[in-house]
Motif scaffolding. Structure first.
Motif, PDB file in Angstrom:
ATOM      1  N   UNK A 217       0.881  -1.229  -0.020  1.00 38.01           N
ATOM      2  CA  UNK A 217      -0.202   0.062  -0.161  1.00 38.01           C
ATOM      3  C   UNK A 217       0.872   1.171   0.161  1.00 38.01           C
ATOM      4  N   UNK A 218       1.962   1.221   0.700  1.00 43.15           N
ATOM      5  CA  UNK A 218       2.887   2.319   0.905  1.00 43.15           C
ATOM      6  C   UNK A 218       4.340   2.036   1.123  1.00 43.15           C
ATOM      7  N   UNK A 219       5.007   2.870   0.284  1.00 46.06           N
ATOM      8  CA  UNK A 219       6.598   2.709   0.505  1.00 46.06           C
ATOM      9  C   UNK A 219       6.939   4.149   1.369  1.00 46.06           C
ATOM     10  N   UNK A 220       7.588   3.568   2.422  1.00 51.79           N
ATOM     11  CA  UNK A 220       7.910   4.757   3.251  1.00 51.79           C
ATOM     12  C   UNK A 220       9.713   4.883   3.159  1.00 51.79           C
ATOM     13  N   UNK A 221      10.126   5.915   2.878  1.00 52.25           N
ATOM     14  CA  UNK A 221      11.247   6.171   2.586  1.00 52.25           C
ATOM     15  C   UNK A 221      12.052   6.858   4.137  1.00 52.25           C
ATOM     16  N   UNK A 222      12.919   5.940   4.528  1.00 51.68           N
ATOM     17  CA  UNK A 222      13.589   6.516   5.820  1.00 51.68           C
ATOM     18  C   UNK A 222      14.659   7.768   5.336  1.00 51.68           C
ATOM     19  N   UNK A 223      14.536   8.631   5.953  1.00 50.89           N
ATOM     20  CA  UNK A 223      15.307   9.816   5.218  1.00 50.89           C
ATOM     21  C   UNK A 223      16.135  10.365   6.226  1.00 50.89           C
ATOM     22  N   UNK A 224      16.316   9.511   7.532  1.00 53.22           N
ATOM     23  CA  UNK A 224      17.693   9.820   8.527  1.00 53.22           C
ATOM     24  C   UNK A 224      18.840   9.391   7.979  1.00 53.22           C
ATOM     25  N   UNK A 225      19.866   9.949   8.408  1.00 55.02           N
ATOM     26  CA  UNK A 225      21.223   9.584   8.059  1.00 55.02           C
ATOM     27  C   UNK A 225      21.400   7.987   7.933  1.00 55.02           C
ATOM     28  N   UNK A 226      22.146   7.432   7.151  1.00 52.49           N
ATOM     29  CA  UNK A 226      22.502   6.094   6.906  1.00 52.49           C
ATOM     30  C   UNK A 226      23.577   5.699   8.103  1.00 52.49           C
ATOM     31  N   UNK A 264      -0.634   2.000  -7.847  1.00 58.05           N
ATOM     32  CA  UNK A 264       0.647   1.956  -7.593  1.00 58.05           C
ATOM     33  C   UNK A 264       0.992   2.446  -5.948  1.00 58.05           C
ATOM     34  N   UNK A 265       1.714   1.645  -5.282  1.00 60.09           N
ATOM     35  CA  UNK A 265       2.060   1.870  -3.897  1.00 60.09           C
ATOM     36  C   UNK A 265       2.417   3.731  -3.728  1.00 60.09           C
ATOM     37  N   UNK A 266       1.851   3.911  -2.795  1.00 63.92           N
ATOM     38  CA  UNK A 266       2.167   5.768  -2.277  1.00 63.92           C
ATOM     39  C   UNK A 266       3.410   5.701  -1.758  1.00 63.92           C
ATOM     40  N   UNK A 267       4.498   6.378  -2.283  1.00 65.48           N
ATOM     41  CA  UNK A 267       5.738   6.661  -1.729  1.00 65.48           C
ATOM     42  C   UNK A 267       5.752   7.828  -0.806  1.00 65.48           C
TER      43      UNK A 267
END
Length: 292
Positions: A217-226, A264-267
Motif C-alpha cells: 500500500x505504501x513505500x516509506x522512505x527512511x530519510x534519516x542519515x544512514x 501503484x504504492x504511495x511513496x
C-alpha cells in the motif's frame, strides 16, 4: 533499473477463493536495505520465499540483476526465523558447508579461512568448534547470518531472524548486521514485525495492507542519515514522524485498502513532513511489535 524488480506478483492457494496477495509491485536498488511490515496473513513470508526461489507465485514475475528468478540459487542467501543449523556439525562446519557449495574448487584451508572470517565478524571467533546444542539462541542466529554472508550472495533475504530473541540480544545482533551490511554494501530484503527495528535498519519500508488480496500500500522512505545507531536514533525528530506514520498505518489504515482497485504504492517521506506530530518517546520506552 532496479536490481530486484517485482511485477504484479500474486499468490492463491484456492483457485475459487481470493488471492492471499495480488498486484504486488516494488523494486530494490543494488545495496539497498528494504524491510516489509504487515499483519499476519498478508503473505510476507510467501513473498520472501518467492524471491528466494523456494515457492512459486500464481502470477507475476521476479527479476534479479536482469534475470528472472526461477528456483533457488546461491546468488540469494536466506536467514530463516529458526536457525536451521545442522545439529551434528560444528559452528565452523555449518558455515563451511555453504562456502564449499559456492566455491567447490577451493582448498580446505581456503574454505576454513573464509568461513572463520565471517564467524569472527558476528562475534563467534571463540565458538568455531562448538555444536549448535552448545550455543544460545542468539549465537545460533549469528551462525545463520554468517553462513548467509559467507557465500557472498547478490541479495540477502531475512525472515524475521531476531523475532525469538530477547531485546538485548536482538539489539546486539542488529548492530552487527548493520555494520556488516554497511561494510559490504549488501542488498537486503527483510521481514520484521518490529517498527523500531525497521527504522533502524532500512532505507525504505514496504507497508502491506491486510489480507486476503493484500498488496504493497505504501513505500516509506527512511530519510534519516544512514550512520544512525540505536543509541542516537531517538534524538532525531524524523524518527518520531516516521514511527508515528508506521504505527498509524498498522493500527488504523492497513485494512482500508480491502476491495479497492489496484494502484501503484504511495511513496511517502514522513520524516521530512514538519507538520507531522512528534510524540514523546523517552529512551528505553517499550517498542511497538506486532506478534505474528
Amino acid at each position: 533499473m532496479s536490481f530486484l524488480k517485482v511485477e504484479s506478483l500474486a499468490r492463491r492457494y484456492d483457485k475459487a477463493g481470493p488471492a492471499v496477495f495480488e498486484n504486488v509491485d516494488f523494486g530494490i536498488a543494488r545495496g539497498e536495505f528494504v524491510c516489509i511490515i504487515g499483519h499476519s496473513g498478508c503473505g510476507k513470508t510467501t513473498i520472501l520465499n518467492v524471491l528466494a526461489g523456494l515457492d512459486e507465485a500464481s502470477g507475476g514475475h521476479v527479476f534479479m540483476d536482469g534475470r528472472e528468478v526461477r528456483g533457488p540459487s546461491l546468488d540469494r542467501g536466506v536467514v530463516f526465523q529458526s536457525h536451521a543449523l545442522m545439529p551434528w556439525m560444528t559452528t565452523l562446519a555449518n558455515v563451511e558447508f555453504g562456502v564449499r557449495s559456492r566455491w567447490p574448487e577451493w582448498s580446505r584451508a581456503q574454505v576454513g579461512a573464509h568461513s572463520t572470517k565471517y564467524l569472527e565478524m558476528v562475534g563467534l571467533g571463540k565458538a568455531l568448534h562448538k555444536k549448535p546444542s552448545e550455543l544460545s539462541g542468539g549465537m545460533k542466529q549469528r551462525v545463520g547470518i554468517a553462513r548467509a554472508f559467507a557465500i557472498e550472495p547478490k541479495m540477502l533475504l531475512l525472515d524475521e531472524p531476531f523475532g525469538a530473541l530477547d531485546a538485548l540480544t536482538r539489539g546486539t545482533i542488529q548492530d552487527e548486521l548493520l555494520s556488516i551490511v554497511q561494510a559490504t554494501h549488501q542488498t537486503v530484503f527483510m521481514i520484521t514485525h518490529d517498527v523500531d527495528e525497521a527504522i533502524l535498519l532500512a532505507d525504505k519500508i514496504l507497508l502491506m495492507s491486510n489480507g486476503p488480496q493484500a498488496r504493497i500500500a505504501e513505500i516509506v522512505e527512511v530519510t534519516m542519515p544512514r550512520d544512525r545507531t540505536r543509541s542516537s536514533i531517538h534524538h532525531d525528530p524524523q524518527y518520531y514522524r516516521i514511527r508515528n506514520h508506521l504505527v498509524d498505518f498498522l493500527v488504523s489504515r492497513s485494512n482500508d485498502y480491502a476491495g479497492l482497485p489496484a494502484s501503484e504504492p504511495l511513496v511517502v517521506r514522513p520524516g521530512l513532513e514538519e507538520d507531522a506530530p512528534i510524540e514523546s518517546h523517552p529512551p528505553g520506552a517499550p517498542v511497538v511489535r506486532l506478534v505474528s
